[in-house]
Enzyme design. Sequence first.
Site, PDB file in Angstrom:
ATOM      1  NE  ARG A 149      -3.550  -2.219   2.795  1.00 43.81           N
ATOM      2  CZ  ARG A 149      -3.289  -3.348   3.453  1.00 43.81           C
ATOM      3  NH1 ARG A 149      -2.106  -3.509   4.055  1.00 43.81           N
ATOM      4  NH2 ARG A 149      -4.188  -4.312   3.532  1.00 43.81           N
ATOM      5  NE  ARG A 250      -2.861  -3.700  -1.321  1.00 45.31           N
ATOM      6  CZ  ARG A 250      -2.399  -4.496  -0.355  1.00 45.31           C
ATOM      7  NH1 ARG A 250      -1.101  -4.695  -0.231  1.00 45.31           N
ATOM      8  NH2 ARG A 250      -3.218  -5.102   0.480  1.00 45.31           N
TER       9      ARG A 250
END
Length: 301
Positions: A149, A250
């Site tokens: 993240r 991601r």
Amino acid sequence: MNWAAAVKGFKTYLRLERSLSANSIDAYITDLEKLYQFADSELNKKSPTEFSLADLRAFIFWINDLGMIPSSQARIISGIKAFYKFLLIEDFITIDPSVLLEAPKITRKLPDTLSIIEINKMIGAIDLSRPEGPRNKAMLEVLYGCGLRVSELTELKLSNLYLRKGDELIKVLGKGSKERLVPIGGEAIKALNIWIEQVRVHVDIKKGEEDMVFLNRRGKRLTRVYVFMLIKELAQTIGLTKNISPHTFRHSFATHLVEGGADLRAVQEMLGHESITTTEIYAHLDKEYLKSAIIQFHPRS
């Protein structure tokens, strides 16, 4: 109990009882402010302890009329339920009006991803002749290579890097202050070593920032906003029209692993997902990838 006191107590509860990060607490409070705005404008400044189920349902209709999408409504309802649970625990109310409050049904939207070629183009577009170039390359290599993240990237510490041959792991502090170990590949290690050993050593580091991996020119840790801006700028440089963000890296990390045959449980561990159902979205992405491959390449399609 007035709103200011309720919000202050709720923040303390989230920090001490729920052990949430500052970012998560800010998100809860921002959503709760919408309930306060509704009470102020529509319910004659009704206090939080005076709300009924009917009032909360009226609030949901109100945010729906504002054009808020179902996933955002569901997030706000989750926050409201947590808020009233706090009020109940602290005996500010005797009946929780949010118990029967239902969240809207959410259709699961498959996240945008980048192809390996697009990722290579974006990393290749970084100007390594500029002082920030090696750092930016290392950031993108780690973002994609480890599926982090953006907050995990900006908070990454030198003391949590294990880059020697045979180790090749990084320790990440994720949501809810939960730690996890994530494998790191050769390209990301190479880019990190160049940044740390050849460029970062020349930065005048501010006190308290000595352990942070990624620093700006003033020797302070980078912000999430900077990473967002960098990725938007690189996308524009290569003529990419997709609407992307750091989270796209991601998603791409997870999608490419699943497409390559990685076990969902392993991907779940690397992403730091609490539930396997969150990770299963990448299995759906994989099916879409296979479907498009058949349509494109099968002679009978």
